[in-house]
Design a protein around this motif. Sequence first.
Motif, PDB file in Angstrom:
ATOM      1  N   THR A  26      72.513 -87.474  28.029  1.00 63.72           N
ATOM      2  CA  THR A  26      71.376 -86.867  27.336  1.00 63.72           C
ATOM      3  C   THR A  26      70.110 -86.950  28.179  1.00 63.72           C
ATOM      4  OG1 THR A  26      72.374 -87.461  25.218  1.00 63.72           O
ATOM      5  CG2 THR A  26      70.036 -86.905  25.197  1.00 63.72           C
ATOM      6  N   LEU A  27      69.886 -88.076  28.820  1.00 63.52           N
ATOM      7  CA  LEU A  27      68.715 -88.239  29.688  1.00 63.52           C
ATOM      8  C   LEU A  27      68.765 -87.260  30.854  1.00 63.52           C
ATOM      9  CD1 LEU A  27      66.141 -89.789  30.449  1.00 63.52           C
ATOM     10  CD2 LEU A  27      67.599 -91.414  31.669  1.00 63.52           C
ATOM     11  N   GLY A  28      69.915 -87.149  31.498  1.00 59.23           N
ATOM     12  CA  GLY A  28      70.046 -86.231  32.635  1.00 59.23           C
ATOM     13  C   GLY A  28      69.815 -84.784  32.246  1.00 59.23           C
ATOM     14  N   VAL A  29      70.433 -84.352  31.161  1.00 58.81           N
ATOM     15  CA  VAL A  29      70.264 -82.970  30.706  1.00 58.81           C
ATOM     16  C   VAL A  29      68.814 -82.736  30.268  1.00 58.81           C
ATOM     17  CG1 VAL A  29      70.951 -81.282  28.959  1.00 58.81           C
ATOM     18  CG2 VAL A  29      72.689 -82.631  30.125  1.00 58.81           C
ATOM     19  N   SER A  30      68.201 -83.731  29.642  1.00 54.53           N
ATOM     20  CA  SER A  30      66.803 -83.591  29.217  1.00 54.53           C
ATOM     21  C   SER A  30      65.866 -83.411  30.407  1.00 54.53           C
ATOM     22  CB  SER A  30      66.368 -84.813  28.410  1.00 54.53           C
ATOM     23  OG  SER A  30      67.107 -84.899  27.227  1.00 54.53           O
ATOM     24  N   LEU A  31      66.093 -84.164  31.462  1.00 52.73           N
ATOM     25  CA  LEU A  31      65.264 -84.023  32.659  1.00 52.73           C
ATOM     26  C   LEU A  31      65.439 -82.647  33.305  1.00 52.73           C
ATOM     27  CD1 LEU A  31      65.657 -87.578  34.248  1.00 52.73           C
ATOM     28  CD2 LEU A  31      63.638 -86.615  33.112  1.00 52.73           C
ATOM     29  N   LEU A  32      66.683 -82.181  33.387  1.00 50.74           N
ATOM     30  CA  LEU A  32      66.929 -80.844  33.924  1.00 50.74           C
ATOM     31  C   LEU A  32      66.291 -79.780  33.044  1.00 50.74           C
ATOM     32  CD1 LEU A  32      70.665 -81.177  35.038  1.00 50.74           C
ATOM     33  CD2 LEU A  32      68.646 -81.029  36.506  1.00 50.74           C
ATOM     34  N   SER A  33      66.384 -79.949  31.744  1.00 49.39           N
ATOM     35  CA  SER A  33      65.796 -79.007  30.801  1.00 49.39           C
ATOM     36  C   SER A  33      64.277 -78.962  30.950  1.00 49.39           C
ATOM     37  CB  SER A  33      66.178 -79.401  29.372  1.00 49.39           C
ATOM     38  OG  SER A  33      65.547 -78.572  28.441  1.00 49.39           O
ATOM     39  N   LEU A  34      63.664 -80.118  31.078  1.00 48.06           N
ATOM     40  CA  LEU A  34      62.219 -80.182  31.250  1.00 48.06           C
ATOM     41  C   LEU A  34      61.792 -79.435  32.515  1.00 48.06           C
ATOM     42  CD1 LEU A  34      59.470 -81.279  30.332  1.00 48.06           C
ATOM     43  CD2 LEU A  34      59.971 -83.343  31.650  1.00 48.06           C
ATOM     44  N   GLY A  35      62.504 -79.694  33.607  1.00 47.73           N
ATOM     45  CA  GLY A  35      62.198 -79.006  34.863  1.00 47.73           C
ATOM     46  C   GLY A  35      62.376 -77.499  34.751  1.00 47.73           C
ATOM     47  N   ALA A  36      63.472 -77.074  34.123  1.00 45.46           N
ATOM     48  CA  ALA A  36      63.720 -75.643  33.960  1.00 45.46           C
ATOM     49  C   ALA A  36      62.663 -75.005  33.066  1.00 45.46           C
ATOM     50  CB  ALA A  36      65.114 -75.415  33.385  1.00 45.46           C
ATOM     51  N   ASN A  37      62.225 -75.702  32.035  1.00 50.77           N
ATOM     52  CA  ASN A  37      61.160 -75.178  31.172  1.00 50.77           C
ATOM     53  C   ASN A  37      59.851 -75.029  31.937  1.00 50.77           C
ATOM     54  OD1 ASN A  37      61.978 -74.540  28.453  1.00 50.77           O
ATOM     55  ND2 ASN A  37      62.492 -76.695  28.215  1.00 50.77           N
ATOM     56  N   ILE A  38      59.539 -75.985  32.785  1.00 49.98           N
ATOM     57  CA  ILE A  38      58.310 -75.917  33.579  1.00 49.98           C
ATOM     58  C   ILE A  38      58.336 -74.687  34.492  1.00 49.98           C
ATOM     59  CG2 ILE A  38      57.044 -77.058  35.460  1.00 49.98           C
ATOM     60  CD1 ILE A  38      57.743 -79.740  34.050  1.00 49.98           C
TER      61      ILE A  38
END
Length: 78
Positions: A26-38
């Motif tokens: 969950t942490l890994g996917v959340s970090l990738l998601s945050l970056g992709a959203n940015i």
Amino acid sequence: VLSVGVNVFMWGGFARHLDKQIVLLTLGVSLLSLGANIVLIPRMGITGAAIVSAAAQAALLAGNIIVMLRSDRGMRKG
């Protein structure tokens, strides 16, 4: 639909005491998601946010299924 599947497998993982793997996934996917959203929200707006959200849920579902399958193999050996 993806979110329901994620929740089913995530709680199944917690029930099998796979907390560490589930939290790290969950942490890994959340970090990738945050970056992709940015990156995508300024370029694509709400469409970019929707794409990232759907992709994150799909990644979580796939990851949770993999965690559960690996756990199942380990239980059969033991």
